[in-house]
Design a protein around this motif. Sequence first.
Motif, PDB file in Angstrom:
ATOM      1  N   THR A  49       0.698  -1.178   0.066  1.00 27.41           N
ATOM      2  CA  THR A  49       0.052   0.080  -0.002  1.00 27.41           C
ATOM      3  C   THR A  49       0.867   1.367  -0.137  1.00 27.41           C
ATOM      4  O   THR A  49       1.432   1.636   0.991  1.00 27.41           O
ATOM      5  CB  THR A  49      -0.815  -0.091   1.205  1.00 27.41           C
ATOM      6  N   GLY A  50       0.889   1.794  -1.032  1.00 28.06           N
ATOM      7  CA  GLY A  50       2.006   3.075  -1.198  1.00 28.06           C
ATOM      8  C   GLY A  50       3.521   2.498  -1.108  1.00 28.06           C
ATOM      9  O   GLY A  50       3.775   1.582  -1.971  1.00 28.06           O
ATOM     10  N   VAL A  53       4.643  -2.082   3.223  1.00 28.22           N
ATOM     11  CA  VAL A  53       4.087  -3.635   3.027  1.00 28.22           C
ATOM     12  C   VAL A  53       3.633  -4.138   4.431  1.00 28.22           C
ATOM     13  O   VAL A  53       4.111  -3.969   5.232  1.00 28.22           O
ATOM     14  CB  VAL A  53       5.372  -4.344   2.625  1.00 28.22           C
ATOM     15  N   SER A  54       2.520  -4.939   4.381  1.00 32.21           N
ATOM     16  CA  SER A  54       1.904  -5.436   5.398  1.00 32.21           C
ATOM     17  C   SER A  54       2.843  -6.812   5.888  1.00 32.21           C
ATOM     18  O   SER A  54       3.414  -7.208   4.796  1.00 32.21           O
ATOM     19  CB  SER A  54       0.648  -5.744   5.164  1.00 32.21           C
ATOM     20  N   PRO A  55       2.649  -7.207   7.082  1.00 27.76           N
ATOM     21  CA  PRO A  55       3.243  -8.376   7.516  1.00 27.76           C
ATOM     22  C   PRO A  55       2.771  -9.686   6.469  1.00 27.76           C
ATOM     23  O   PRO A  55       1.518  -9.484   5.906  1.00 27.76           O
ATOM     24  CB  PRO A  55       2.807  -8.563   9.021  1.00 27.76           C
ATOM     25  N   ILE A  72       9.021   0.255   2.351  1.00 31.95           N
ATOM     26  CA  ILE A  72       9.683  -0.243   1.434  1.00 31.95           C
ATOM     27  C   ILE A  72      11.323   0.122   1.324  1.00 31.95           C
ATOM     28  O   ILE A  72      11.351   1.333   1.130  1.00 31.95           O
ATOM     29  CB  ILE A  72       9.083  -0.350   0.084  1.00 31.95           C
ATOM     30  N   VAL A  73      12.239  -0.641   1.355  1.00 28.89           N
ATOM     31  CA  VAL A  73      13.678  -0.443   0.870  1.00 28.89           C
ATOM     32  C   VAL A  73      13.924  -1.393  -0.147  1.00 28.89           C
ATOM     33  O   VAL A  73      13.218  -2.471  -0.206  1.00 28.89           O
ATOM     34  CB  VAL A  73      14.936  -0.057   1.985  1.00 28.89           C
TER      35      VAL A  73
END
Length: 274
Positions: A49-50, A53-55, A72-73
């Motif tokens: 999402t954008g 990141v969800s688990p 995010i990286v």
Amino acid sequence: MRININFLQTGGVPLTNDLMATIMDAILTYNVLGDLAGNLTIISGCTITGQNVSPGVVIIDGDVLYFEGGTIVSTVYVHTEEFTKTFQDTTDKVLIIKKTVKFGSGATNHNWDDFIRLSTLKELQIELDGKADQTQVDNHEDRLIVLEKKTAPIINGGIVWAWFKPVAEIPAGWKECTNVRGKTIVGWNPNDNDFSTIGNSGGSKTVQLTVGQLPKIKFQYTRTLPWAAGSSGGFGGGGNQFNISTQDTNELGNNTPINIMIPHTIAAFIEPNF
């Protein structure tokens, strides 16, 4: 192998080494999912999402691991945490090793972009239902075999086609066949020496006629002859004599070469270049 351990019993469950080994065997069985899914795959969660990141759950090197998610990286790594406990013999030993996947850098990094989300079995089945069956595949294979035979002259070279667009617009994989510029193509004939060698050139746009090529022709004219030999000359035997000499007629024609070109349309010829 299916293992059922009934812990909910009265009297106290004996937590022996054998029981713990059985539990570990059951846990390791789940790692078969890692081999089935393949390396660097997402099997649950990890919704983007954008920039977050969800688990979720991912597979890395055959291990089924929890992924904690986050911002995010470019890379992720496996974070390992050890928990030490005091055993009955009063010694401290590592009892629990917890592995969690996190964004960032560690001893071994994995590119986040390399992870692939697996489709569910239901999604795969729906896709398979929409695919061609074996009969359709066989039919396509038969058609491909025919197509390969028909296009063999193109693939193997040796064919030219007329191109009625500018040479600069010849598509990729093709090139101009320059050795037929300004020429027509004549059929091969093994029984005629002029046409028995493929690749030979001949002919010209014009021809200069020679005397031997002129058609046979006669000119009719009126001539006047003197009296027979021994006569006294003149038209009637009088004293006047003829003054006989040879004269050329006026020249005709300009010696211009004859144009023998047939009606034509200009096109470039192209040939395969792949």
